[in-house]
Enzyme design. Structure first.
Site, PDB file in Angstrom:
ATOM      1  N   GLY A  74       0.829  -1.198   0.000  1.00  0.00           N
ATOM      2  CA  GLY A  74       0.000   0.000   0.000  1.00  0.00           C
ATOM      3  C   GLY A  74       0.863   1.247   0.000  1.00  0.00           C
ATOM      4  O   GLY A  74       2.053   1.209   0.336  1.00  0.00           O
ATOM      5  N   GLY A 122       0.219  -5.245   0.480  1.00  0.00           N
ATOM      6  CA  GLY A 122      -0.949  -5.168  -0.391  1.00  0.00           C
ATOM      7  C   GLY A 122      -0.770  -5.877  -1.712  1.00  0.00           C
ATOM      8  O   GLY A 122      -1.747  -6.292  -2.345  1.00  0.00           O
ATOM      9  N   ASP A 153      -1.979  -7.700   6.862  1.00  0.00           N
ATOM     10  CA  ASP A 153      -3.408  -7.524   6.623  1.00  0.00           C
ATOM     11  C   ASP A 153      -3.737  -8.056   5.231  1.00  0.00           C
ATOM     12  O   ASP A 153      -3.117  -9.000   4.770  1.00  0.00           O
ATOM     13  CB  ASP A 153      -3.833  -6.064   6.843  1.00  0.00           C
TER      14      ASP A 153
END
Length: 357
Positions: A74, A122, A153
């Site tokens: 990200g 990401g 994540d």
């Protein structure tokens, strides 16, 4: 739509085109190793949703522009600015990104990802949930979030919780960069194709099924370093206590001791919350895992270490983060559990959204 781009395609951060029966997504920020922005996540979610129901599209390919990698994660500088401003842009970005990750995981058509070069954070989310995941000799993959005071994540906690033995725990806590062979071992990829063959493979995908095309180009991966370390990794990381894991690593010595040094340099809060995340996510589906990660992520946005980690690694680049608390021993059980407390009306309701479709 063949060969057709939007009028500002040259400057667009993500490009979409139909080549034969192949929908091609090209992340187009090569100067930033295609780091994912909120706009890119929204555009991908929208286009992938359209292609899922388009009979003209038989399969999808995701790749990165330039030669440095698929996606370095990200856009953490944008996240840093948002934290300084006290804004909600990052929470909104993650909500959109996680919806995209969930869509990719259950995609109704073959979803091919070229995981060449850097594939971090990401970048793992837009590739490792796909059905045809291709690594090369140039792949450098990882979930290095603990280095910047954050935790894996984009569904990474679930992916790593399913890796053989405790290898995923090792990857999550150390943030280790993984080779293509390591990614295959961890279950984050399916096929090894030499990078020089990717252009030919992409062309073949325009008219062939991914199964047939990949079978012609895939080769044997080199040995996985991580696989060779599994005996001590499983023995040391089987504990649910981060301090005990570090003690065991020190006792083994050698490579294991190096891993202990690495863990102790990370954010102590991030290390303990990452370990707890991996343990709690076992047996969950992806929607539930993403909902947990969103809960945890919003708590990190409000705490000191995520901001400090980005400052030290990316903004000031002094590589000297001052973590609060500074040691694993100072992070209490209550501190860890607070990261998983419900968010009330801010919860990401992926599973409920899916039920209502």
């Amino acid at each position: 739509m063949a060969g057709k781009h939007s009028p500002d395609a040259a400057s667009a951060e993500v490009l979409f085109e139909l080549r034969g029966r192949l929908g091609v997504v090209t992340l187009n920020r090569p100067q930033a190793v295609n780091a994912l922005t909120a706009g890119m996540a929204s555009a991908m979610l929208e286009q992938l949703t359209l292609w899922a129901d388009d009979d003209a599209v038989a399969a999808v390919l995701v790749r990165g522009a330039g030669d440095r990698g698929l996606c370095a994660g990200g856009d953490i500088v944008a996240i840093y600015r948002d934290m300084l401003d006290g804004g909600d842009a990052t929470a909104d970005f993650w909500a959109e990104e996680y919806r995209m990750n969930a869509l990719i995981s259950g995609y109704p058509k073959p979803y091919v990802a070229f995981m060449d070069g850097l594939v971090l954070g990401g970048g793992v989310g837009i590739s490792a949930h796909g059905s045809v995941r291709i690594v090369t000799e140039r792949t450098r993959m990882g979930m290095p979030e603990t280095t910047i005071g954050f935790v894996p994540d984009v569904g990474g906690t679930l992916l790593l919780s399913r890796s053989p033995g405790e290898s995923g725990t090792h990857a999550a806590l150390t943030g280790a960069h993984l080779s293509g062979a390591d990614a295959l071992f961890l279950g984050l990829a399916d096929h090894f194709v030499p990078s020089a063959k990717l252009a030919e493979l992409a062309e073949a995908l325009e008219s062939e099924t991914p199964g047939d095309a990949v079978a012609r180009f895939a080769g044997e991966a080199p040995p996985s370093v991580l696989s060779a370390q599994q005996e001590w990794i499983d023995a040391c990381y089987s504990s649910d206590d981060a301090e005990e894991i570090v003690r065991r690593l020190r006792a083994v010595g050698g490579e294991a001791s190096d891993a202990a040094d690495t863990i102790e340099a990370k954010s102590p809060t991030a290390v303990k919350v990452a370990l707890e995340s991996l343990r709690r996510v076992r047996g969950l589906g992806l929607d539930e895992a993403l909902e947990q990660e969103y809960r945890v992520g919003l708590r990190f946005l409000a705490g000191p270490d995520f901001r400090e980690g980005i400052r030290a690694q990316v903004v000031d680049k002094d590589r000297d983060p001052h973590w609060q608390p500074a040691t694993l021993a100072e992070v209490s059980r209550g501190d860890v559990e607070s990261y998983f407390a419900p968010l009330g009306d801010r919860e990401l309701m992926l599973s409920k959204e899916r039920d209502n479709v």
